[in-house]
Scaffold this active site. Structure first.
Site, short mmCIF file in Angstrom:
data_model
loop_
_atom_site.label_atom_id
_atom_site.label_comp_id
_atom_site.label_asym_id
_atom_site.label_seq_id
_atom_site.Cartn_x
_atom_site.Cartn_y
_atom_site.Cartn_z
N HIS A 72 -7.11 -3.36 4.38
CA HIS A 72 -7.99 -2.19 4.26
C HIS A 72 -8.35 -1.74 5.66
O HIS A 72 -8.51 -2.57 6.57
CB HIS A 72 -9.27 -2.54 3.49
CG HIS A 72 -9.03 -2.88 2.05
ND1 HIS A 72 -8.65 -1.94 1.11
CD2 HIS A 72 -9.09 -4.06 1.39
CE1 HIS A 72 -8.50 -2.53 -0.06
NE2 HIS A 72 -8.76 -3.83 0.07
N ARG B 234 0.78 -1.25 0.00
CA ARG B 234 0.00 0.00 0.00
C ARG B 234 0.81 1.29 0.00
O ARG B 234 0.21 2.36 0.02
CB ARG B 234 -0.96 0.04 1.20
CG ARG B 234 -1.88 -1.16 1.33
CD ARG B 234 -2.80 -1.28 0.15
NE ARG B 234 -3.88 -2.24 0.40
CZ ARG B 234 -4.52 -2.89 -0.56
NH1 ARG B 234 -4.20 -2.71 -1.82
NH2 ARG B 234 -5.49 -3.73 -0.26
N ASP C 218 -2.05 -12.89 -1.19
CA ASP C 218 -2.83 -11.73 -1.63
C ASP C 218 -3.19 -10.87 -0.42
O ASP C 218 -4.34 -10.42 -0.27
CB ASP C 218 -4.08 -12.14 -2.41
CG ASP C 218 -4.77 -10.94 -3.07
OD1 ASP C 218 -4.18 -9.84 -3.06
OD2 ASP C 218 -5.89 -11.10 -3.57
O1 DOR Z 1 -9.47 -8.66 -3.16
C1 DOR Z 1 -8.54 -8.11 -3.69
N1 DOR Z 1 -7.97 -7.02 -3.17
N2 DOR Z 1 -8.08 -8.60 -4.84
C2 DOR Z 1 -7.15 -7.96 -5.55
O2 DOR Z 1 -6.74 -8.46 -6.55
C3 DOR Z 1 -6.65 -6.64 -5.13
C4 DOR Z 1 -6.76 -6.50 -3.69
C5 DOR Z 1 -6.52 -5.10 -3.18
O3 DOR Z 1 -5.64 -4.41 -3.70
O4 DOR Z 1 -7.18 -4.71 -2.22
ZN ZN Z 2 -5.57 -9.88 -7.61
#
Ligand code: DOR
Ligand code: ZN
Length: 442
Positions: free
Chosen positions: A323, A78, A319
């Site tokens: 957030h 991020r 992944d």
């Molecule tokens: O769920 C997801 N969040 N899939 C992604 O490919 C990107 C990621 C994000 O950047 O939050």
């Molecule tokens: Zn992705």
């Protein structure tokens, strides 16, 4: 002389075909020696064979698995731009806690990683604040807009290890053909997020029984499968290397299998959430089970696991998509997709794949070490003599509960909070230095 001896652990180094009780001697940040004991893994201990200098710091790894430092090839750090979700400092701390000494960082930052300057910035922040190695990925298209290719050679020269618009699909097949041609020429992975945007628009979960029950817009497996098929065909056309990110459907697994059979340079990864959870979790966890691609059905989960077992799916990646709580508080329709993963990956791999007998320890560790290293062309993921001394110590039988309130990550968005899991990272060593330990003496 800076020496560290990790004594009596079960060394699992799939790159060298090692799985045995051994001692690892580290000298000035490199693997200096690996001393074999007489007996095999899990049997009683024999005497240490190594010359022991009294100044050597010794770590007793009895009962632990000693692996090359884990590599997470799919992480969203991020920074720059979204520091309220995560920073290079907090994200690499979370990596170290989870046992990862290296991460590949995704390019959907702000600005996007589409210029050498942003790569330089990431390198400099990592140098100042990083607990783990950060290998930056650069975007395929400028500003991730899907319209114009970035200057791939200059991004590679600046230190990008591969190209990805992750979070988005490059919908223009001609742009994909061009980047895959460059991949064939210059030997780098093109890491693709596969969801057909038109089919996917406005969807927040898998299309199926649960989405109908909850009256939420769902995305069909076909949205993923269509792009997986397209990109495998383009890799075949160009000779480039396509890496399929976060495979979630049975169809995608079958397509990767088909591509491999045809000799296409295609690799794939699966996430712990996609091999563990189904879309039913949306009922329980709502936004904390919302991600792209979405959680699917048990048929898909079973196919992903089968793909992991038969080698169709090469690697495991998290992944990690942090957030902030206020963003996830916007509800299913408006909250951003993604869940954190760095601090729950190892216990999920052990609990779901190893302790269930689906993968051997060595197979699971390969998918977190030498295989991602090979896909990314990075010199990590092995305990060969002379290699950088990045190591992870895992207690395979430690049982503990996930406690999201204690994450090193800045974010808490996980459906696994409070899960009791078996098999946890207990120590992480980077460049021969202990950077994370659950044992306060180290
Ligand atoms: O769920 C997801 N969040 N899939 C992604 O490919 C990107 C990621 C994000 O950047 O939050
Ligand atoms: Zn992705």
């Amino acid at each position: 002389m800076n020496q560290l001896l990790i004594r009596g652990g079960c060394v699992v180094d799939p790159a060298n075909g090692i799985e045995a009780i051994q001692d690892v001697l580290i000298h000035d940040g490199k693997i200096q020696q690996i001393g074999e004991l007489e007996r095999e893994c899990n049997s009683s201990r024999a005497a240490v064979q190594l010359p022991l200098n009294p100044a050597v710091k010794v770590i007793d790894a009895t009962g632990l698995i000693v692996t090359p430092g884990l590599i997470d090839m799919h992480v969203h750090l991020r920074e720059p731009g979204f520091e309220h979700k995560e920073t290079i400092m907090s994200g690499t701390r979370a990596a170290a806690v989870g046992g990862f000494t290296s991460v590949a960082s995704m390019a959907n930052t702000s600005p996007a990683v589409d210029s050498p300057e942003v790569i330089e910035f990431i390198k400099s922040q990592t140098h100042k604040y990083g607990s783990a190695n950060v290998f930056p990925l650069a975007s395929i298209t400028k500003n991730l807009a899907g319209e114009e290719l970035t200057d791939v050679p200059s991004l590679l020269a600046a230190g990008a290890i591969g190209m990805s618009d992750d979070g988005k699909t490059v919908m223009n097949a001609e742009l994909m053909r061009r980047v895959l041609s460059l991949s064939a020429e210059r030997d780098f992975p093109v890491m693709v997020h596969c969801e057909e945007h038109n089919l996917n628009a406005g969807t927040v979960m898998n299309l199926g029984e649960t989405s109908r029950k909850l009256n939420l817009p769902g995305s069909a497996n076909a949205a993923e499968d269509i792009i997986v098929a397209r990109d495998i065909m383009l890799a075949e056309l160009t000779g480039g290397h396509v890496h399929i990110l976060h495979v979630s459907t049975a169809g995608a697994v079958e397509l990767v299998r088909w591509g491999k059979r045809r000799g296409v340079h295609v690799t794939a990864e699966a996430t712990p959430h996609h091999f563990t959870l189904t879309d039913i979790e949306i009922e329980k966890h709502g936004v904390n089970a919302k991600m792209h691609p979405p959680l699917r059905t048990q048929t898909d989960v079973d196919a992903v696991i089968e793909g992991l077992c038969d080698g169709t799916i090469d690697a495991i990646a998290t992944d990690h998509a942090p957030h902030a709580p206020f963003e996830k508080a916007q509800g299913m329709l408006d909250s951003p997709p993604g869940i954190v993963g760095l601090e729950t990956c190892v216990p999920l791999v052990f609990s779901q794949l190893v302790h269930t007998g689906r993968l051997t320890v060595s197979e699971a560790i390969a998918k977190l070490t030498c295989v991602p290293a090979q896909i990314l062309r990075i010199e990590r993921g092995t305990l060969s003599i002379g290699a950088t001394a990045d190591l992870t110590l895992i207690h395979p039988d430690k049982v503990a509960r996930v406690d999201a309130t204690r994450f090193a990550s800045k974010s808490r968005n996980t459906p696994f909070d409070n899960w009791e899991l078996k098999g946890w990272t207990v120590m992480t060593i980077r460049n021969g230095v202990v950077i994370q330990s659950t044992d306060e003496d180290n």
